[in-house]
Write a protein that holds these residues in place. Sequence first.
Motif, PDB file in Angstrom:
ATOM      1  N   GLN A  62      25.822  -6.066 -58.737  1.00 22.76           N
ATOM      2  CA  GLN A  62      25.994  -7.317 -57.996  1.00 22.76           C
ATOM      3  C   GLN A  62      25.372  -7.234 -56.603  1.00 22.76           C
ATOM      4  OE1 GLN A  62      30.221  -7.867 -58.040  1.00 22.76           O
ATOM      5  NE2 GLN A  62      30.183  -9.021 -59.959  1.00 22.76           N
ATOM      6  N   ASN A  64      22.831  -5.321 -55.561  1.00 22.47           N
ATOM      7  CA  ASN A  64      21.417  -4.976 -55.486  1.00 22.47           C
ATOM      8  C   ASN A  64      20.655  -5.716 -56.577  1.00 22.47           C
ATOM      9  OD1 ASN A  64      18.887  -3.810 -55.410  1.00 22.47           O
ATOM     10  ND2 ASN A  64      19.648  -1.744 -55.128  1.00 22.47           N
ATOM     11  N   SER A  65      19.871  -6.706 -56.187  1.00 25.86           N
ATOM     12  CA  SER A  65      19.132  -7.497 -57.167  1.00 25.86           C
ATOM     13  C   SER A  65      17.901  -6.775 -57.699  1.00 25.86           C
ATOM     14  CB  SER A  65      18.710  -8.829 -56.540  1.00 25.86           C
ATOM     15  OG  SER A  65      17.843  -8.590 -55.444  1.00 25.86           O
ATOM     16  N   LYS A  68      17.479  -3.544 -62.587  1.00 24.79           N
ATOM     17  CA  LYS A  68      17.264  -4.303 -63.822  1.00 24.79           C
ATOM     18  C   LYS A  68      18.083  -3.703 -64.949  1.00 24.79           C
ATOM     19  CE  LYS A  68      12.642  -5.916 -62.779  1.00 24.79           C
ATOM     20  NZ  LYS A  68      11.261  -6.035 -63.251  1.00 24.79           N
TER      21      LYS A  68
END
Length: 122
Positions: A62, A64-65, A68
């Motif tokens: 949540q 760290n965008s 992946k």
Amino acid sequence: MAFYDEMAAMALDMITSYGQVVTLRDVEKGGYDPATGETPPDTTVERTAQGILLEFTGKELQANSLIKTGDKKLKIAASGLATPPTLLSKVIIQGKTWSIVPPLKEINPAGTPLLYELQVRA
């Protein structure tokens, strides 16, 4: 410094006990020789290290965008490692090759590397 040397040894012992052997692979470019006008072929350098491959937590996903689906966290003991991993290094774990995603974190109190924390992607 002796304290941090002991901590580096302890980190290596713990990761060796609970982790696995990982291979770091780097490609060294052949240097151009102006006398001959040629560039020798690249060489591959591999070294082994002790590491622990972990899943990212829900909070980390949540916050760290850049993480992946399928990315993993890899912690590598610094003790006994002649040269640290770089962002161009590849990591081989159980036959699978992973790329390192920035940032590459070095846990290094008082100038003594204890471990490297990497985000890796297949």
